[in-house]
Design an enzyme around this catalytic site. Structure first.
Site, PDB file in Angstrom:
ATOM      1  N   ARG A 138       0.767  -1.218   0.003  1.00 45.14           N
ATOM      2  CA  ARG A 138      -0.038  -0.048   0.023  1.00 45.14           C
ATOM      3  C   ARG A 138       0.752   1.255   0.178  1.00 45.14           C
ATOM      4  O   ARG A 138       0.301   2.298   0.234  1.00 45.14           O
ATOM      5  CB  ARG A 138      -1.104   0.041   1.152  1.00 45.14           C
ATOM      6  CG  ARG A 138      -1.973  -1.059   1.110  1.00 45.14           C
ATOM      7  CD  ARG A 138      -3.330  -0.726   1.970  1.00 45.14           C
ATOM      8  NE  ARG A 138      -4.329  -1.757   1.870  1.00 45.14           N
ATOM      9  CZ  ARG A 138      -4.285  -3.031   2.627  1.00 45.14           C
ATOM     10  NH1 ARG A 138      -3.828  -3.117   3.545  1.00 45.14           N
ATOM     11  NH2 ARG A 138      -5.261  -3.722   2.282  1.00 45.14           N
ATOM     12  N   LYS A 188       2.525  11.443 -11.417  1.00 48.83           N
ATOM     13  CA  LYS A 188       1.799  10.556 -12.253  1.00 48.83           C
ATOM     14  C   LYS A 188       2.561   9.414 -12.361  1.00 48.83           C
ATOM     15  O   LYS A 188       3.630   9.345 -12.678  1.00 48.83           O
ATOM     16  CB  LYS A 188       1.547  11.056 -13.616  1.00 48.83           C
ATOM     17  CG  LYS A 188       0.323  11.903 -13.682  1.00 48.83           C
ATOM     18  CD  LYS A 188      -0.126  12.364 -15.149  1.00 48.83           C
ATOM     19  CE  LYS A 188      -1.291  13.106 -15.290  1.00 48.83           C
ATOM     20  NZ  LYS A 188      -1.490  13.404 -16.782  1.00 48.83           N
ATOM     21  N   GLU A 194       8.967  17.868 -25.148  1.00 47.17           N
ATOM     22  CA  GLU A 194       8.043  18.340 -24.105  1.00 47.17           C
ATOM     23  C   GLU A 194       8.422  19.786 -23.806  1.00 47.17           C
ATOM     24  O   GLU A 194       7.496  20.453 -23.424  1.00 47.17           O
ATOM     25  CB  GLU A 194       8.390  17.324 -22.863  1.00 47.17           C
ATOM     26  CG  GLU A 194       7.966  15.913 -23.070  1.00 47.17           C
ATOM     27  CD  GLU A 194       6.135  15.968 -23.306  1.00 47.17           C
ATOM     28  OE1 GLU A 194       5.695  16.894 -22.792  1.00 47.17           O
ATOM     29  OE2 GLU A 194       5.678  14.693 -23.526  1.00 47.17           O
ATOM     30  N   LYS A 233       6.123  22.908 -15.565  1.00 45.34           N
ATOM     31  CA  LYS A 233       5.440  21.785 -15.490  1.00 45.34           C
ATOM     32  C   LYS A 233       5.120  21.862 -14.020  1.00 45.34           C
ATOM     33  O   LYS A 233       3.798  21.466 -13.462  1.00 45.34           O
ATOM     34  CB  LYS A 233       6.121  20.707 -15.668  1.00 45.34           C
ATOM     35  CG  LYS A 233       5.312  19.292 -15.113  1.00 45.34           C
ATOM     36  CD  LYS A 233       5.548  18.011 -16.209  1.00 45.34           C
ATOM     37  CE  LYS A 233       4.502  17.193 -15.694  1.00 45.34           C
ATOM     38  NZ  LYS A 233       4.838  15.714 -16.391  1.00 45.34           N
ATOM     39  N   GLU A 266      -5.238  16.736 -12.253  1.00 38.51           N
ATOM     40  CA  GLU A 266      -5.751  17.002 -13.620  1.00 38.51           C
ATOM     41  C   GLU A 266      -7.299  17.200 -13.826  1.00 38.51           C
ATOM     42  O   GLU A 266      -7.832  16.423 -14.587  1.00 38.51           O
ATOM     43  CB  GLU A 266      -5.308  15.851 -14.400  1.00 38.51           C
ATOM     44  CG  GLU A 266      -5.264  16.080 -15.909  1.00 38.51           C
ATOM     45  CD  GLU A 266      -4.503  14.945 -16.973  1.00 38.51           C
ATOM     46  OE1 GLU A 266      -5.199  14.601 -17.898  1.00 38.51           O
ATOM     47  OE2 GLU A 266      -3.509  14.477 -16.418  1.00 38.51           O
ATOM     48  N   ARG A 325      -4.274  21.734 -15.494  1.00 34.16           N
ATOM     49  CA  ARG A 325      -3.072  20.394 -15.718  1.00 34.16           C
ATOM     50  C   ARG A 325      -3.496  19.786 -17.276  1.00 34.16           C
ATOM     51  O   ARG A 325      -2.630  19.097 -17.806  1.00 34.16           O
ATOM     52  CB  ARG A 325      -2.966  19.344 -14.700  1.00 34.16           C
ATOM     53  CG  ARG A 325      -1.873  18.343 -14.920  1.00 34.16           C
ATOM     54  CD  ARG A 325      -1.568  17.428 -13.571  1.00 34.16           C
ATOM     55  NE  ARG A 325      -0.440  16.357 -13.897  1.00 34.16           N
ATOM     56  CZ  ARG A 325       0.016  16.012 -13.000  1.00 34.16           C
ATOM     57  NH1 ARG A 325      -0.363  16.041 -11.674  1.00 34.16           N
ATOM     58  NH2 ARG A 325       1.020  14.850 -13.361  1.00 34.16           N
ATOM     59  N   ASN A 375      -1.529  18.079 -22.022  1.00 32.36           N
ATOM     60  CA  ASN A 375      -1.727  17.122 -22.901  1.00 32.36           C
ATOM     61  C   ASN A 375      -1.696  17.509 -24.299  1.00 32.36           C
ATOM     62  O   ASN A 375      -1.928  17.053 -25.319  1.00 32.36           O
ATOM     63  CB  ASN A 375      -3.372  16.569 -22.469  1.00 32.36           C
ATOM     64  CG  ASN A 375      -3.454  15.816 -21.175  1.00 32.36           C
ATOM     65  OD1 ASN A 375      -2.376  15.146 -20.711  1.00 32.36           O
ATOM     66  ND2 ASN A 375      -4.543  16.133 -20.517  1.00 32.36           N
ATOM     67  N   HIS A 433      -0.623  15.352 -27.285  1.00 34.73           N
ATOM     68  CA  HIS A 433      -0.550  14.007 -26.628  1.00 34.73           C
ATOM     69  C   HIS A 433      -1.604  13.220 -27.244  1.00 34.73           C
ATOM     70  O   HIS A 433      -1.626  11.795 -27.144  1.00 34.73           O
ATOM     71  CB  HIS A 433      -0.405  13.884 -25.280  1.00 34.73           C
ATOM     72  CG  HIS A 433       0.835  14.411 -24.846  1.00 34.73           C
ATOM     73  ND1 HIS A 433       1.235  15.394 -24.942  1.00 34.73           N
ATOM     74  CD2 HIS A 433       1.778  13.602 -24.106  1.00 34.73           C
ATOM     75  CE1 HIS A 433       2.604  15.293 -24.304  1.00 34.73           C
ATOM     76  NE2 HIS A 433       2.895  14.308 -23.820  1.00 34.73           N
ATOM     77  N   HIS A 458       0.060  10.288 -28.757  1.00 33.82           N
ATOM     78  CA  HIS A 458       0.161   8.799 -28.008  1.00 33.82           C
ATOM     79  C   HIS A 458      -0.297   7.878 -29.318  1.00 33.82           C
ATOM     80  O   HIS A 458       0.100   6.813 -29.071  1.00 33.82           O
ATOM     81  CB  HIS A 458      -0.751   8.853 -26.908  1.00 33.82           C
ATOM     82  CG  HIS A 458       0.025   9.292 -25.705  1.00 33.82           C
ATOM     83  ND1 HIS A 458      -0.604   9.635 -24.354  1.00 33.82           N
ATOM     84  CD2 HIS A 458       1.372   9.288 -25.321  1.00 33.82           C
ATOM     85  CE1 HIS A 458       0.265   9.902 -23.735  1.00 33.82           C
ATOM     86  NE2 HIS A 458       1.519   9.962 -24.043  1.00 33.82           N
ATOM     87  N   HIS A 470       9.070   8.751 -27.917  1.00 37.30           N
ATOM     88  CA  HIS A 470       7.983   9.503 -27.102  1.00 37.30           C
ATOM     89  C   HIS A 470       7.978  10.947 -27.934  1.00 37.30           C
ATOM     90  O   HIS A 470       6.948  11.469 -28.278  1.00 37.30           O
ATOM     91  CB  HIS A 470       7.958   9.607 -25.760  1.00 37.30           C
ATOM     92  CG  HIS A 470       6.958  10.510 -25.201  1.00 37.30           C
ATOM     93  ND1 HIS A 470       5.658   9.883 -25.139  1.00 37.30           N
ATOM     94  CD2 HIS A 470       6.958  11.710 -24.531  1.00 37.30           C
ATOM     95  CE1 HIS A 470       4.750  10.994 -24.600  1.00 37.30           C
ATOM     96  NE2 HIS A 470       5.765  11.960 -24.142  1.00 37.30           N
TER      97      HIS A 470
END
Length: 352
Positions: A114, A136, A178, A214, A224, A228, A232, A235, A239, A255
């Protein structure tokens, strides 16, 4: 450059490997583990070990490099190693590597018993300016990027420019994408600075500003729900193209290469839908096209790419959701784009 304070943790830029040693010592951890891949084990791990000079006994967990490894099966391997090494809740996981390592290592640590403490030591430009900052964590499933994950903050991030010296030029440019995105969505002055710099060898000041941007966005919106989503930009299309390339190409796009392509497509959509001027569209396309090689996008594959976009975690009510630009430095959130519009953007890129 000064240390950046994120919401709950510091991001170190100066003497960061020495700061890592101080952090580990102060944490009084029962066990310390370093997650690496075969490249960081050779090129980066020795720098960490030299700093500690035997004062800390690390257990090394090594996984294969590459996006193909960012799956539940490799996570199970990490969890099994932690069990075999008798890791307890007072253990620390040090994620030493690029975005795959920080994404997956963060996820593995955040779920083991956990949650155990973890820190990031990003070794690629991409992971320094993007993946390691923001809390993230994630893994891929069924070729859908980062579809499984948590929002869990590291205890610290240690950014060292020594590691960038080990990277090939292609990996530097992957991270540069980025950085360009950060300028496009929030800071026209930063975009101008990037345009006028040698982005094949980005300066420490430019990297620092990218992390700063960022971090500012993440602090304002950690889960998000609002701003935030600006991160994206590029992306949704990017992606999908990255996933397609990973499945079909012998030498898949990085990427950053995929996101660069995605930013061109989504800049085109911005011109069509949210008021980005034709001059600024041309400027964005010129800057990005001068840095990244053209990728072949046959029209017969557009439908496949749109079907990948439909599975994107950012979508709502079965509709494809994009972040677009109103001008350079300003963005518009939650723009629904149709398949026809997305295919048109892919066609725009293909015909450049």
């Amino acid at each position: 450059m000064k240390t950046i304070q994120s919401d709950n943790y510091p991001i170190y830029f100066e003497n960061s490997i020495a700061e890592l040693e101080k952090f580990v010592k102060a944490g009084n951890y029962s066990r310390s583990f370093i997650l690496t891949d075969e490249h960081t084990s050779i090129h980066c791990l020795p720098l960490i070990q030299a700093q500690f000079e035997g004062r800390e006994n690390f257990d090394i967990i090594e996984v294969n490099s590459g996006e193909e490894s960012k799956t539940i099966d490799f996570c199970i391997g990490i969890w099994k190693m932690l069990i075999d090494f008798e890791a307890d809740r007072k253990s620390l996981l040090i994620n030493l590597g690029g975005g795959v390592i920080t994404d997956m290592g963060g996820f593995a640590a955040s779920t083991f018993k956990r949650g155990i403490d973890f820190v990031h030591v990003p070794t690629t430009l991409l992971s320094q300016v993007d993946a390691s900052v923001g809390g993230k964590t994630g893994i891929d499933m069924d070729n859908i990027k980062n579809i499984i994950g948590t929002f869990t903050q590291p205890k610290a991030v240690f950014i060292a420019d020594e590691f960038l010296k080990t990277l090939p030029a292609r990996q530097i440019l992957s991270g540069t994408a980025e950085m360009l995105k950060h300028g496009l969505i929030t800071d026209v002055a930063y975009w101008e600075a990037l345009k006028n710099s040698d982005l094949r060898v980005p300066s420490g000041e430019l990297i620092h500003r990218s992390v700063e941007i960022k971090n500012e966005v993440v602090i304002e919106d950690p889960k998000e729900k609002g701003i935030r989503k600006a991160l994206n930009f590029g992306h949704t299309v990017g992606h999908a193209v990255e996933t397609y390339s990973l499945i079909n190409d012998k030498d898949p796009l990085t990427h950053g290469e995929a996101i660069a392509l995605g930013m061109i497509c989504e800049a085109y959509l911005s011109h069509k839908k949210t008021g980005l001027s034709s001059d600024e569209l041309t400027e964005i396309v010129t800057v990005i096209s001068n840095l990244y090689p053209k990728y072949s996008l046959p029209e017969t594959n557009y439908e496949t790419m749109c079907s990948i976009m439909l599975k994107d975690k950012k979508n709502q009510n079965g509709q494809i959701n994009c972040t677009l630009l109103t001008s350079i430095g300003k963005c518009s959130l939650d723009n629904i784009c149709t398949d026809a519009e997305l295919c048109e953007s892919l066609s725009y890129y293909a015909n450049l």
